[in-house]
Design a protein around this motif. Structure first.
Motif, PDB file in Angstrom:
ATOM      1  N   ARG A  96       0.832  -1.218   0.000  1.00  0.00           N
ATOM      2  CA  ARG A  96       0.000   0.000   0.000  1.00  0.00           C
ATOM      3  C   ARG A  96       0.860   1.258   0.000  1.00  0.00           C
ATOM      4  NH1 ARG A  96      -3.463  -2.976   3.635  1.00  0.00           N
ATOM      5  NH2 ARG A  96      -2.422  -2.013   5.422  1.00  0.00           N
ATOM      6  N   ILE A  97       2.028   1.183   0.621  1.00  0.00           N
ATOM      7  CA  ILE A  97       2.931   2.336   0.677  1.00  0.00           C
ATOM      8  C   ILE A  97       3.731   2.458  -0.607  1.00  0.00           C
ATOM      9  CG2 ILE A  97       5.023   3.209   1.797  1.00  0.00           C
ATOM     10  CD1 ILE A  97       3.842   2.131   4.440  1.00  0.00           C
ATOM     11  N   ARG A  98       4.241   1.324  -1.096  1.00  0.00           N
ATOM     12  CA  ARG A  98       5.091   1.312  -2.275  1.00  0.00           C
ATOM     13  C   ARG A  98       4.290   1.663  -3.529  1.00  0.00           C
ATOM     14  NH1 ARG A  98       6.245  -4.012  -2.651  1.00  0.00           N
ATOM     15  NH2 ARG A  98       7.685  -3.877  -0.902  1.00  0.00           N
ATOM     16  N   GLY A  99       4.703   2.676  -4.229  1.00  0.00           N
ATOM     17  CA  GLY A  99       4.000   3.104  -5.430  1.00  0.00           C
ATOM     18  C   GLY A  99       2.921   4.117  -5.132  1.00  0.00           C
ATOM     19  N   ASN A 100       2.396   4.084  -3.917  1.00  0.00           N
ATOM     20  CA  ASN A 100       1.325   4.982  -3.537  1.00  0.00           C
ATOM     21  C   ASN A 100       1.872   6.206  -2.804  1.00  0.00           C
ATOM     22  OD1 ASN A 100      -1.312   5.832  -3.349  1.00  0.00           O
ATOM     23  ND2 ASN A 100      -1.736   4.693  -1.481  1.00  0.00           N
ATOM     24  N   VAL A 116       6.407  -6.543 -23.772  1.00  0.00           N
ATOM     25  CA  VAL A 116       5.271  -7.122 -24.508  1.00  0.00           C
ATOM     26  C   VAL A 116       3.938  -6.475 -24.136  1.00  0.00           C
ATOM     27  CG1 VAL A 116       6.454  -9.331 -24.760  1.00  0.00           C
ATOM     28  CG2 VAL A 116       4.921  -8.993 -22.821  1.00  0.00           C
ATOM     29  N   LEU A 117       3.979  -5.443 -23.296  1.00  0.00           N
ATOM     30  CA  LEU A 117       2.771  -4.715 -22.921  1.00  0.00           C
ATOM     31  C   LEU A 117       2.915  -3.249 -23.325  1.00  0.00           C
ATOM     32  CD1 LEU A 117       2.228  -6.142 -19.304  1.00  0.00           C
ATOM     33  CD2 LEU A 117       1.069  -6.859 -21.408  1.00  0.00           C
ATOM     34  N   THR A 118       1.819  -2.642 -23.733  1.00  0.00           N
ATOM     35  CA  THR A 118       1.880  -1.240 -24.130  1.00  0.00           C
ATOM     36  C   THR A 118       2.164  -0.353 -22.919  1.00  0.00           C
ATOM     37  OG1 THR A 118      -0.484  -0.843 -23.779  1.00  0.00           O
ATOM     38  CG2 THR A 118       0.211  -1.637 -25.979  1.00  0.00           C
ATOM     39  N   ALA A 119       2.693   0.834 -23.198  1.00  0.00           N
ATOM     40  CA  ALA A 119       2.957   1.790 -22.125  1.00  0.00           C
ATOM     41  C   ALA A 119       1.665   2.137 -21.388  1.00  0.00           C
ATOM     42  CB  ALA A 119       3.595   3.051 -22.702  1.00  0.00           C
ATOM     43  N   GLY A 120       0.566   2.278 -22.157  1.00  0.00           N
ATOM     44  CA  GLY A 120      -0.714   2.614 -21.547  1.00  0.00           C
ATOM     45  C   GLY A 120      -1.210   1.533 -20.612  1.00  0.00           C
ATOM     46  N   PHE A 121      -1.086   0.267 -21.015  1.00  0.00           N
ATOM     47  CA  PHE A 121      -1.542  -0.835 -20.172  1.00  0.00           C
ATOM     48  C   PHE A 121      -0.794  -0.811 -18.838  1.00  0.00           C
ATOM     49  CE2 PHE A 121      -1.322  -5.069 -18.421  1.00  0.00           C
ATOM     50  CZ  PHE A 121      -2.611  -5.565 -18.580  1.00  0.00           C
ATOM     51  N   ILE A 127      -2.462   2.759 -11.931  1.00  0.00           N
ATOM     52  CA  ILE A 127      -3.551   3.641 -11.499  1.00  0.00           C
ATOM     53  C   ILE A 127      -4.723   2.835 -10.961  1.00  0.00           C
ATOM     54  CG2 ILE A 127      -5.251   5.327 -12.319  1.00  0.00           C
ATOM     55  CD1 ILE A 127      -3.069   6.237 -14.364  1.00  0.00           C
ATOM     56  N   GLN A 128      -5.082   1.769 -11.660  1.00  0.00           N
ATOM     57  CA  GLN A 128      -6.205   0.938 -11.214  1.00  0.00           C
ATOM     58  C   GLN A 128      -5.909   0.258  -9.879  1.00  0.00           C
ATOM     59  OE1 GLN A 128      -6.596  -1.103 -15.223  1.00  0.00           O
ATOM     60  NE2 GLN A 128      -8.770  -0.971 -14.690  1.00  0.00           N
ATOM     61  N   LYS A 129      -4.664  -0.185  -9.695  1.00  0.00           N
ATOM     62  CA  LYS A 129      -4.308  -0.913  -8.474  1.00  0.00           C
ATOM     63  C   LYS A 129      -4.306  -0.006  -7.251  1.00  0.00           C
ATOM     64  CE  LYS A 129      -0.651  -3.814  -6.483  1.00  0.00           C
ATOM     65  NZ  LYS A 129      -1.543  -4.926  -6.109  1.00  0.00           N
ATOM     66  N   HIS A 130      -3.718   1.186  -7.400  1.00  0.00           N
ATOM     67  CA  HIS A 130      -3.532   2.044  -6.234  1.00  0.00           C
ATOM     68  C   HIS A 130      -4.630   3.078  -6.047  1.00  0.00           C
ATOM     69  CE1 HIS A 130       0.413   0.557  -5.027  1.00  0.00           C
ATOM     70  NE2 HIS A 130       0.756   0.526  -6.298  1.00  0.00           N
ATOM     71  N   ARG A 131      -5.315   3.462  -7.136  1.00  0.00           N
ATOM     72  CA  ARG A 131      -6.337   4.499  -7.003  1.00  0.00           C
ATOM     73  C   ARG A 131      -7.742   3.956  -7.237  1.00  0.00           C
ATOM     74  NH1 ARG A 131      -4.078   9.727 -10.145  1.00  0.00           N
ATOM     75  NH2 ARG A 131      -6.017  10.583  -9.313  1.00  0.00           N
ATOM     76  N   HIS A 132      -7.830   2.658  -7.460  1.00  0.00           N
ATOM     77  CA  HIS A 132      -9.122   1.951  -7.529  1.00  0.00           C
ATOM     78  C   HIS A 132     -10.092   2.579  -8.538  1.00  0.00           C
ATOM     79  CE1 HIS A 132      -7.567  -0.060  -3.996  1.00  0.00           C
ATOM     80  NE2 HIS A 132      -7.457   1.104  -3.373  1.00  0.00           N
ATOM     81  N   MET A 133      -9.576   2.893  -9.722  1.00  0.00           N
ATOM     82  CA  MET A 133     -10.411   3.439 -10.796  1.00  0.00           C
ATOM     83  C   MET A 133     -10.815   2.321 -11.750  1.00  0.00           C
ATOM     84  SD  MET A 133      -8.506   6.976 -11.922  1.00  0.00           S
ATOM     85  CE  MET A 133      -8.304   8.365 -10.805  1.00  0.00           C
ATOM     86  N   ASP A 134     -11.955   2.506 -12.434  1.00  0.00           N
ATOM     87  CA  ASP A 134     -12.308   1.556 -13.488  1.00  0.00           C
ATOM     88  C   ASP A 134     -11.451   1.845 -14.715  1.00  0.00           C
ATOM     89  OD1 ASP A 134     -13.467   3.681 -14.995  1.00  0.00           O
ATOM     90  OD2 ASP A 134     -15.408   3.370 -14.035  1.00  0.00           O
ATOM     91  N   ARG A 135     -11.532   0.979 -15.707  1.00  0.00           N
ATOM     92  CA  ARG A 135     -10.627   1.071 -16.860  1.00  0.00           C
ATOM     93  C   ARG A 135     -10.772   2.394 -17.605  1.00  0.00           C
ATOM     94  NH1 ARG A 135      -7.336  -2.001 -19.735  1.00  0.00           N
ATOM     95  NH2 ARG A 135      -7.152  -1.682 -21.984  1.00  0.00           N
ATOM     96  N   ALA A 142      -4.382   8.203 -17.252  1.00  0.00           N
ATOM     97  CA  ALA A 142      -3.108   7.875 -17.898  1.00  0.00           C
ATOM     98  C   ALA A 142      -2.774   8.894 -18.986  1.00  0.00           C
ATOM     99  CB  ALA A 142      -3.163   6.472 -18.493  1.00  0.00           C
ATOM    100  N   LEU A 143      -3.789   9.299 -19.766  1.00  0.00           N
ATOM    101  CA  LEU A 143      -3.587  10.332 -20.788  1.00  0.00           C
ATOM    102  C   LEU A 143      -3.153  11.646 -20.145  1.00  0.00           C
ATOM    103  CD1 LEU A 143      -6.628   9.672 -23.146  1.00  0.00           C
ATOM    104  CD2 LEU A 143      -4.212   9.487 -23.765  1.00  0.00           C
ATOM    105  N   HIS A 144      -3.789  11.969 -19.027  1.00  0.00           N
ATOM    106  CA  HIS A 144      -3.438  13.199 -18.315  1.00  0.00           C
ATOM    107  C   HIS A 144      -1.991  13.150 -17.834  1.00  0.00           C
ATOM    108  CE1 HIS A 144      -3.555  16.583 -15.570  1.00  0.00           C
ATOM    109  NE2 HIS A 144      -3.249  15.786 -14.561  1.00  0.00           N
ATOM    110  N   MET A 145      -1.562  11.988 -17.299  1.00  0.00           N
ATOM    111  CA  MET A 145      -0.202  11.862 -16.779  1.00  0.00           C
ATOM    112  C   MET A 145       0.827  11.952 -17.903  1.00  0.00           C
ATOM    113  SD  MET A 145      -0.575  11.819 -13.580  1.00  0.00           S
ATOM    114  CE  MET A 145       1.200  11.751 -13.341  1.00  0.00           C
TER     115      MET A 145
END
Length: 332
Positions: A96-100, A116-121, A127-135, A142-145
Motif C-alpha cells: 500500500r505504501i510502495r508506489g502509492n 510485450v505490454l503497451t505503455a498505456g496498459f 492507477i487501477q491498483k492504487h487508485r481503484h479506478m475503473d478502466r 493515464a492520458l493526463h499523466m
C-alpha cells in the motif's frame, strides 16, 4: 544520528536511523549499506552521490522494501515515513505504501518496462491498483499523466510498446508511472543515465517542475555532480556502503572536505584548465566482501595515515551542518 539542522521544528517526512543492509548469498554476510542515517524534509531534494558499488541503489531498495528476502535484508536500524516504521511491515501493508506514498524511477526504463505490454496498459495498471479506478477513468488519468510529463500525442503513445519509443520518452513514461498516485516521495535512481545531454536537462527540469506542482520530496541517486548542483538542496556522499560526507549542496560545492569528495571534484573537467587531462581517483572501489581494516578509502587516499589502516574513522561535524568521516578532522 548526525543530520543537518532542519529549517523548522516539524517532523521530517522520511527519517532513517542507523540502517544496515546485508546480503547473505555468499559464504559470509556482505554489508552493502552500513549504519546510514538521513532525514528528508517536505518538498526537498536529497542527492545521494558515489561511484558504482557505493550502496546508493541498495539504499533506495531498502527504503522501498524491495531487497529479495532470499538474498538479503535490513538487519538493523529504523526507516520512518511520517513517524510510521516501515521495517517489519507485512507485505500487504508495504504494498500500500510502495508506489502509492513512495514511488521509484528505476535506472534503465527499457528493462523496467515490460516489452510485450503497451505503455498505456502498464500505466493504467498502476492507477487501477492504487487508485481503484475503473478502466475508462484509468485511461483518462493515464492520458493526463502522459501530457503532464510532456509526451506529445499521448493518445497514440498510450498504445505504443516500449521499443517504439525513444529513451527519453520511455523515461518520461516511467516518471508518469511514478507520479500517477501522487506520491509523497519519489526516488529517482540515475534518471538521466544513457540519455543525451538535451534530454537529461529536460528530465531534470520536469522532475523539478512536478515536485513543486504536486508537493512531493525527491531522493535523487546519481554519480553526476552537475545533476546534484542543478536539482538538490542536501547531499550525501557514499563510499563502500558508508556515508563519508553530508552537507547542504552549496556548502559541499564551496568547501568539500573528505578526500573522496575532493577526488570526485578533481576528476571533473574544468573549462578554464590549461590542460585537458583529467585527474582520476587512482585504484578501484574495494569489493564489499574484502574491505580493508580501518578506512575503506585508505588505498586510494593521498592523505592516508597509520591510523586509517587500523580504525574506522568517526563521522564528525566539520561545521554544525557539515559532516565528514575522516581521521583528518579528528585526532585519533
Amino acid at each position: 544520528m548526525h543530520t543537518l539542522e532542519k529549517t523548522d521544528m516539524t517532523e521530517p517526512l522520511l527519517c532513517i536511523e542507523n540502517m544496515t543492509t546485508r546480503f547473505f548469498a555468499g559464504k559470509a554476510p556482505v554489508t552493502a549499506v552500513d549504519n546510514l542515517s538521513l532525514e528528508l524534509g517536505r518538498e526537498e531534494t536529497l542527492a545521494i552521490v558515489g561511484e558504482s558499488g557505493s550502496g546508493k541503489s541498495v539504499t533506495a531498495l531498502s527504503i522501498m522494501g524491495l531487497i529479495p528476502k532470499s538474498q538479503g535484508r535490513v538487519t538493523r536500524g529504523s526507516i520512518r515515513l511520517k513517524g510510521q516504521e516501515l521495517i517489519g511491515l507485512d507485505k500487504k501493508a508495504m504494498t500500500r505504501i510502495r508506489g502509492n506514498r513512495i514511488s521509484m524511477i528505476f535506472q534503465e526504463p527499457m528493462t523496467s518496462l515490460n516489452p510485450v505490454l503497451t505503455a498505456g496498459f502498464q500505466l493504467m495498471e498502476v492507477i487501477q491498483k492504487h487508485r481503484h479506478m475503473d478502466r475508462q477513468k484509468a485511461r483518462k488519468e493515464a492520458l493526463h499523466m502522459l501530457s503532464l510529463v510532456g509526451i506529445p500525442e499521448p493518445d497514440s503513445r498510450l498504445d505504443a510498446y516500449p521499443h517504439q519509443m525513444s529513451g527519453g520518452m520511455r523515461q518520461r513514461v516511467m516518471i508518469a508511472m511514478a507520479l500517477s498516485c501522487h506520491p509523497e516521495i519519489m526516488i529517482a535512481d540515475e534518471p538521466t543515465t544513457a540519455l543525451d545531454v538535451t534530454i537529461q536537462a529536460q528530465i531534470l527540469h520536469l522532475i523539478n517542475q512536478l515536485k513543486s506542482r504536486i508537493g512531493m520530496s525527491v531522493i535523487l541517486i546519481t554519480h553526476d555532480l552537475g545533476v546534484v548542483a542543478q536539482t538538490a538542496q542536501k547531499v550525501l556522499v557514499m563510499y563502500a556502503g558508508r556515508v563519508v560526507e553530508q552537507a547542504w549542496v552549496q556548502d559541499l560545492f564551496d568547501h568539500p572536505v573528505h578526500p573522496y569528495t575532493l577526488g570526485l571534484f578533481a576528476s571533473l573537467p574544468k573549462i578554464k584548465a590549461k590542460t585537458r587531462r583529467l585527474t582520476p581517483i587512482r585504484g578501484m572501489v574495494p569489493s564489499l566482501d574484502k574491505l580493508p581494516q580501518g578506512c575503506a578509502f585508505q588505498d586510494r587516499c593521498d592523505k592516508v595515515m597509520d591510523v586509517c589502516r587500523k580504525k574506522q574513522p568517526p563521522f564528525v561535524a566539520v561545521t554544525p551542518d557539515h559532516f565528514s568521516r575522516c581521521w583528518c578532522h579528528e585526532s585519533p
